[in-house]
Motif scaffolding. Structure first.
Motif, PDB file in Angstrom:
ATOM      1  N   GLY A 108       0.788  -1.228   0.000  1.00  0.00           N
ATOM      2  CA  GLY A 108       0.000   0.000   0.000  1.00  0.00           C
ATOM      3  C   GLY A 108       0.819   1.276   0.000  1.00  0.00           C
ATOM      4  N   ARG A 109       2.125   1.183   0.210  1.00  0.00           N
ATOM      5  CA  ARG A 109       2.993   2.373   0.188  1.00  0.00           C
ATOM      6  C   ARG A 109       3.553   2.539  -1.222  1.00  0.00           C
ATOM      7  NH1 ARG A 109       4.523   4.035   5.570  1.00  0.00           N
ATOM      8  NH2 ARG A 109       2.718   3.387   6.771  1.00  0.00           N
ATOM      9  N   THR A 110       3.506   3.731  -1.739  1.00  0.00           N
ATOM     10  CA  THR A 110       4.007   3.987  -3.091  1.00  0.00           C
ATOM     11  C   THR A 110       4.975   5.158  -3.091  1.00  0.00           C
ATOM     12  OG1 THR A 110       2.203   5.505  -3.636  1.00  0.00           O
ATOM     13  CG2 THR A 110       1.869   3.175  -4.168  1.00  0.00           C
ATOM     14  N   LEU A 111       5.794   5.193  -4.116  1.00  0.00           N
ATOM     15  CA  LEU A 111       6.599   6.365  -4.465  1.00  0.00           C
ATOM     16  C   LEU A 111       6.257   6.689  -5.901  1.00  0.00           C
ATOM     17  CD1 LEU A 111      10.166   5.596  -3.046  1.00  0.00           C
ATOM     18  CD2 LEU A 111       8.460   7.170  -2.127  1.00  0.00           C
ATOM     19  N   GLU A 112       6.235   7.974  -6.242  1.00  0.00           N
ATOM     20  CA  GLU A 112       5.886   8.378  -7.599  1.00  0.00           C
ATOM     21  C   GLU A 112       6.866   9.400  -8.140  1.00  0.00           C
ATOM     22  OE1 GLU A 112       1.238   8.135  -8.270  1.00  0.00           O
ATOM     23  OE2 GLU A 112       1.737   9.587  -6.704  1.00  0.00           O
ATOM     24  N   ALA A 113       6.869   9.500  -9.447  1.00  0.00           N
ATOM     25  CA  ALA A 113       7.629  10.526 -10.161  1.00  0.00           C
ATOM     26  C   ALA A 113       6.852  10.849 -11.429  1.00  0.00           C
ATOM     27  CB  ALA A 113       9.035  10.033 -10.504  1.00  0.00           C
ATOM     28  N   LEU A 114       7.226  11.924 -12.077  1.00  0.00           N
ATOM     29  CA  LEU A 114       6.592  12.314 -13.332  1.00  0.00           C
ATOM     30  C   LEU A 114       7.663  12.464 -14.394  1.00  0.00           C
ATOM     31  CD1 LEU A 114       3.679  13.287 -14.332  1.00  0.00           C
ATOM     32  CD2 LEU A 114       4.699  15.558 -14.306  1.00  0.00           C
ATOM     33  N   VAL A 115       7.341  12.027 -15.590  1.00  0.00           N
ATOM     34  CA  VAL A 115       8.196  12.260 -16.756  1.00  0.00           C
ATOM     35  C   VAL A 115       7.438  13.285 -17.600  1.00  0.00           C
ATOM     36  CG1 VAL A 115       9.418  11.233 -18.699  1.00  0.00           C
ATOM     37  CG2 VAL A 115       8.951   9.860 -16.659  1.00  0.00           C
ATOM     38  N   PRO A 116       7.791  14.585 -17.469  1.00  0.00           N
ATOM     39  CA  PRO A 116       7.016  15.622 -18.159  1.00  0.00           C
ATOM     40  C   PRO A 116       7.014  15.488 -19.681  1.00  0.00           C
ATOM     41  CG  PRO A 116       8.382  16.605 -16.465  1.00  0.00           C
ATOM     42  CD  PRO A 116       8.812  15.168 -16.596  1.00  0.00           C
ATOM     43  N   GLN A 117       8.159  15.131 -20.265  1.00  0.00           N
ATOM     44  CA  GLN A 117       8.273  14.990 -21.719  1.00  0.00           C
ATOM     45  C   GLN A 117       9.040  13.711 -22.035  1.00  0.00           C
ATOM     46  OE1 GLN A 117      10.165  18.797 -22.490  1.00  0.00           O
ATOM     47  NE2 GLN A 117       8.277  19.482 -23.466  1.00  0.00           N
ATOM     48  N   PRO A 118       8.345  12.570 -22.096  1.00  0.00           N
ATOM     49  CA  PRO A 118       9.048  11.318 -22.356  1.00  0.00           C
ATOM     50  C   PRO A 118       9.606  11.261 -23.776  1.00  0.00           C
ATOM     51  CG  PRO A 118       6.672  10.968 -22.288  1.00  0.00           C
ATOM     52  CD  PRO A 118       6.909  12.392 -21.926  1.00  0.00           C
ATOM     53  N   VAL A 119      10.875  10.896 -23.887  1.00  0.00           N
ATOM     54  CA  VAL A 119      11.512  10.733 -25.199  1.00  0.00           C
ATOM     55  C   VAL A 119      12.398   9.492 -25.154  1.00  0.00           C
ATOM     56  CG1 VAL A 119      11.501  13.184 -25.834  1.00  0.00           C
ATOM     57  CG2 VAL A 119      13.446  12.257 -24.603  1.00  0.00           C
ATOM     58  N   GLU A 120      12.522   8.824 -26.289  1.00  0.00           N
ATOM     59  CA  GLU A 120      13.384   7.649 -26.405  1.00  0.00           C
ATOM     60  C   GLU A 120      14.814   8.055 -26.102  1.00  0.00           C
ATOM     61  OE1 GLU A 120      15.021   4.053 -26.965  1.00  0.00           O
ATOM     62  OE2 GLU A 120      12.866   4.353 -27.055  1.00  0.00           O
ATOM     63  N   GLY A 121      15.510   7.228 -25.356  1.00  0.00           N
ATOM     64  CA  GLY A 121      16.926   7.456 -25.089  1.00  0.00           C
ATOM     65  C   GLY A 121      17.213   8.461 -23.988  1.00  0.00           C
ATOM     66  N   MET A 122      16.205   8.877 -23.236  1.00  0.00           N
ATOM     67  CA  MET A 122      16.478   9.839 -22.166  1.00  0.00           C
ATOM     68  C   MET A 122      17.303   9.180 -21.069  1.00  0.00           C
ATOM     69  SD  MET A 122      12.603  10.332 -20.613  1.00  0.00           S
ATOM     70  CE  MET A 122      13.044  11.777 -19.704  1.00  0.00           C
TER      71      MET A 122
END
Length: 181
Positions: A108-122
């Protein structure tokens, strides 16, 4: 008389994409890689979601907390979530705590992040308590009308500044220690 190829298309048909692919073609598969870090987080489930909650891909971290997601990259931000594996037959999810050593990851415990502009090879992504805190603040901003993809990098930089960290390049949703003076 010349042959008009587009004359056979219905008037409401979408034109082909700039690369010549059909308009409804799925985006090409890409790979996003990174780490779950609350101390290295082993055997942790990582999922990628659209902002409306649709699951794009999922995987499990290795013993060092590394992950690789294979997915069709949307032209929109991606939310990453790390959580305990919920299969009792699987290797238990855990992270390496500096004080306690191997520590079970609580269900039930999570960690999150955001990828604002996903691109191949980042560059590799990091899902951590810092990314989680920054995303929570950015979610609050988005509820007040801000664009989440714009609020997240700002909030990540603010979290880093409060903790004496400097931001890595904008493509990376994580921070590193600032150099000593």
């Amino acid at each position: 008389a010349g042959l008009a190829l587009d004359a056979q298309l219905p008037e409401d048909a979408a034109p082909p994409a700039e690369d010549g692919s059909p308009p409804d073609a799925a985006p090409p598969e890409a790979s996003l890689r990174g780490f779950v870090h609350k101390g290295p987080a082993a055997h942790v489930r990582v999922r990628a979601y659209t902002l409306d909650g649709a699951v794009l891909a999922g995987t499990v971290t290795d013993a060092a907390g590394a992950f690789r997601l294979q997915l069709a990259l949307p032209d929109a931000p991606i939310r990453l979530e790390a959580a305990a594996v919920d299969d009792p037959a699987a290797t238990p999810s855990a992270f390496e705590d500096e004080v306690r050593g191997a520590t079970p990851w609580r269900a039930g415990r999570t960690l999150e992040a955001l990828v604002p502009q996903p691109v191949e090879g980042m560059a590799p992504l990091v899902i951590s308590p810092l990314s989680h805190l920054a995303l929570a603040a950015a979610d609050h901003d988005a509820a007040a009308g801000a664009a989440l993809a714009e609020a997240y990098p700002t909030r990540l930089a603010e979290v880093g500044a409060l903790l004496g960290l400097e931001a890595l390049p904008a493509a990376l949703p994580h921070l590193r220690p600032a150099p000593f003076d």
